[in-house]
Scaffold this active site. Structure first.
Site, mmCIF file in Angstrom:
data_model
loop_
_atom_site.group_PDB
_atom_site.id
_atom_site.type_symbol
_atom_site.label_atom_id
_atom_site.label_comp_id
_atom_site.label_asym_id
_atom_site.label_seq_id
_atom_site.Cartn_x
_atom_site.Cartn_y
_atom_site.Cartn_z
ATOM 1 N N ASP A 134 44.811 27.287 39.939
ATOM 2 C CA ASP A 134 43.687 27.793 40.729
ATOM 3 C C ASP A 134 43.116 26.661 41.575
ATOM 4 O OD1 ASP A 134 43.820 30.262 39.509
ATOM 5 O OD2 ASP A 134 42.108 29.944 38.185
ATOM 6 N N ARG A 184 48.913 31.619 46.368
ATOM 7 C CA ARG A 184 47.910 32.680 46.378
ATOM 8 C C ARG A 184 46.911 32.300 47.474
ATOM 9 N NH1 ARG A 184 44.327 32.231 41.580
ATOM 10 N NH2 ARG A 184 46.117 32.940 40.413
HETATM 11 C C1 LIG Z 1 43.423 37.198 42.044
HETATM 12 C C2 LIG Z 1 42.372 36.304 42.625
HETATM 13 C C3 LIG Z 1 42.402 34.950 42.330
HETATM 14 C C4 LIG Z 1 41.437 34.104 42.893
HETATM 15 N N1 LIG Z 1 41.548 32.748 42.721
HETATM 16 C C5 LIG Z 1 40.669 31.929 43.326
HETATM 17 C C6 LIG Z 1 40.807 30.518 43.269
HETATM 18 O O1 LIG Z 1 41.737 29.964 42.659
HETATM 19 N N2 LIG Z 1 39.870 29.748 43.903
HETATM 20 C C7 LIG Z 1 38.839 30.312 44.602
HETATM 21 O O2 LIG Z 1 38.035 29.573 45.183
HETATM 22 N N3 LIG Z 1 38.698 31.648 44.677
HETATM 23 C C8 LIG Z 1 39.564 32.459 44.053
HETATM 24 N N4 LIG Z 1 39.407 33.820 44.157
HETATM 25 C C9 LIG Z 1 38.147 34.382 44.704
HETATM 26 C C10 LIG Z 1 38.225 34.520 46.191
HETATM 27 O O3 LIG Z 1 38.196 33.254 46.797
HETATM 28 C C11 LIG Z 1 37.013 35.333 46.727
HETATM 29 O O4 LIG Z 1 35.834 34.650 46.399
HETATM 30 C C12 LIG Z 1 36.913 36.732 46.183
HETATM 31 O O5 LIG Z 1 38.176 37.337 46.035
HETATM 32 C C13 LIG Z 1 36.042 37.597 47.119
HETATM 33 O O6 LIG Z 1 36.668 37.779 48.372
HETATM 34 P P1 LIG Z 1 37.419 39.146 48.771
HETATM 35 O O7 LIG Z 1 38.477 38.799 49.733
HETATM 36 O O8 LIG Z 1 37.889 39.789 47.505
HETATM 37 O O9 LIG Z 1 36.364 40.091 49.419
HETATM 38 P P2 LIG Z 1 34.862 39.841 49.960
HETATM 39 O O10 LIG Z 1 34.894 38.989 51.178
HETATM 40 O O11 LIG Z 1 34.007 39.387 48.796
HETATM 41 O O12 LIG Z 1 34.453 41.305 50.323
HETATM 42 C C14 LIG Z 1 34.907 41.925 51.500
HETATM 43 C C15 LIG Z 1 34.803 43.425 51.343
HETATM 44 O O13 LIG Z 1 35.750 43.865 50.360
HETATM 45 C C16 LIG Z 1 35.214 44.943 49.610
HETATM 46 N N5 LIG Z 1 35.085 44.544 48.189
HETATM 47 C C17 LIG Z 1 35.102 43.284 47.702
HETATM 48 N N6 LIG Z 1 35.003 43.302 46.349
HETATM 49 C C18 LIG Z 1 34.895 44.596 45.998
HETATM 50 C C19 LIG Z 1 34.767 45.282 44.759
HETATM 51 N N7 LIG Z 1 34.711 44.616 43.600
HETATM 52 N N8 LIG Z 1 34.681 46.628 44.776
HETATM 53 C C20 LIG Z 1 34.712 47.315 45.932
HETATM 54 N N9 LIG Z 1 34.844 46.734 47.147
HETATM 55 C C21 LIG Z 1 34.941 45.392 47.169
HETATM 56 C C22 LIG Z 1 33.857 45.237 50.202
HETATM 57 O O14 LIG Z 1 34.017 46.207 51.203
HETATM 58 C C23 LIG Z 1 33.464 43.913 50.838
HETATM 59 O O15 LIG Z 1 32.545 44.055 51.867
HETATM 60 C C24 LIG Z 1 40.381 34.659 43.660
HETATM 61 C C25 LIG Z 1 40.362 36.028 43.953
HETATM 62 C C26 LIG Z 1 41.341 36.851 43.461
HETATM 63 C C27 LIG Z 1 41.301 38.300 43.807
#
Ligand SMILES: Cc1cc2nc3c(=O)[nH]c(=O)nc-3n(C[C@H](O)[C@H](O)[C@H](O)COP(=O)(O)OP(=O)(O)OC[C@H]3O[C@@H](n4cnc5c(N)ncnc54)[C@H](O)[C@@H]3O)c2cc1C
Length: 307
Positions: A134, A184
């Site tokens: 990560d 990722r």
């Molecule tokens: C598998 C995985 C591994 C990750 N690993 C890391 C890592 O190693 N380091 C790190 O810094 N970050 C990590 N992250 C977190 C990532 O950086 C983001 O902070 C997080 O995924 C939020 O961004 P997003 O792209 O999901 O959507 P966002 O920008 O948070 O949301 C955009 C839109 O998506 C929709 N949405 C988002 N979440 C939801 C929900 N729960 N339910 C319904 N609609 C939703 C909504 O419409 C929202 O307006 C990881 C995320 C995932 C999924």
């Protein structure tokens, strides 16, 4: 918008608070964390993984733990990771492993983290299990990528993460090209300043799209780690347009988030991997999820009052 920014900063501040982390551990109150964390022990996560696998979803498990201060603790974490890998193999689970270098002693010494990682990777290699490092906050990004490059030369079962909010990521992606990386790609979850990271959502999103496109067109395996419809739709169109095979990429989502979307994508024939965290150190992870999405706060409050 302003309220959202305040609550985001507030929860990101809390996520890094070691006193609250200790209190959370001591009093063990889960504040609704069980909706997004798979238990405190790996044995509790096994039935959840089996259930997800039965539904056609793949998994990556993450043993939570960030604030490791001693060599002994880092070695304990390594041992726990090795036992998790053995348990995945023994129970024939369809699961990879994700981990954070700080939990293996990154803040103590480079040699320590390298030795711990080698132990883990050698064990995972025996069973064909991929391990993804990560990405943590920006102060640790270059050290993490250097460690990735050192280890990737010897272990092919290794992936890492790039965050689209960092200005440096585009260059990092180019730099990783010769290593045929398993990446990722995510937006980024830590509190970063405008000196190192885009602060506007639009720029973070656009950069994520660029990274996905570059990595896929370079022929590298890409895990799109996002719950965002716009990012998912973009990826679907891109792979369609360029005839990119479905075994060159996957969607990854966090356990408990967008469950229906996970199933829908799986039904459309895409590989979907669920990131399932477990462990006693659920606090920092939980706070970062609250920071990301105010709607998550509702189930936290429900958790507090139902105790
Ligand atoms: C598998 C995985 C591994 C990750 N690993 C890391 C890592 O190693 N380091 C790190 O810094 N970050 C990590 N992250 C977190 C990532 O950086 C983001 O902070 C997080 O995924 C939020 O961004 P997003 O792209 O999901 O959507 P966002 O920008 O948070 O949301 C955009 C839109 O998506 C929709 N949405 C988002 N979440 C939801 C929900 N729960 N339910 C319904 N609609 C939703 C909504 O419409 C929202 O307006 C990881 C995320 C995932 C999924």
């Amino acid at each position: 918008m302003v309220l959202e920014a305040i609550s985001k900063n507030f929860f990101l501040y809390l996520s890094n608070n070691k006193v609250l982390d200790r209190l959370a551990k001591r009093y063990g109150s889960r504040f609704g964390a069980d909706k997004i964390v798979g238990g405190e022990k790996f044995s509790q996560a096994i039935p959840l993984i089996e259930q997800l696998n039965e539904e056609g979803l793949e998994v990556t498990v993450d043993h939570l733990g960030e604030f490791v201060n001693s060599e002994a603790e880092a070695k304990e974490r390594k041992q726990e990771c090795i036992e998790t890998i053995q348990s995945i193999a023994h129970n024939q689970l369809n699961s990879e492993v994700s981990l954070k270098l700080t939990s293996l002693g990154m803040d103590i010494s480079e040699q320590l983290v390298k030795e711990n990682m080698e132990g883990i990777l050698a064990e995972a290699q025996k069973y064909g299990i991929t391990v993804t490092i990560d990405m943590e906050d920006s102060s640790r990004c270059q050290a993490t990528l250097n460690m990735y490059k050192t280890l990737k030369a010897k272990y092919d079962n290794l992936g890492t993460v790039l965050q689209s909010y960092l200005y440096s990521t585009e260059e990092d992606l180019k730099d990783l090209h010769p290593y045929d990386p398993y990446l990722r790609l995510v937006k980024g979850a830590y509190k970063e300043s405008g000196k190192v990271a885009f602060t506007e959502k639009e720029s973070v999103d656009e950069n994520l799209k660029r990274l996905i496109k570059t990595n896929l067109l370079n022929g590298h395996y890409t895990a799109v780690g996002s719950h965002d419809d716009a990012i998912i739709d973009y990826t679907k169109k891109l792979v369609e347009e360029h005839g990119i095979s479905r075994d060159q990429f996957e969607f990854q989502m966090l356990y408990g988030m967008r469950n229906q979307m996970q199933k829908d994508l799986k039904d459309e024939g895409y590989t979907v991997r669920v990131y399932l965290p477990y462990g006693e150190d659920w606090y920092g992870y939980f706070m970062r999820r609250l920071a990301e999405r105010p709607a998550n706060i509702a189930f936290a409050i429900k958790g507090i009052f139902s105790k």
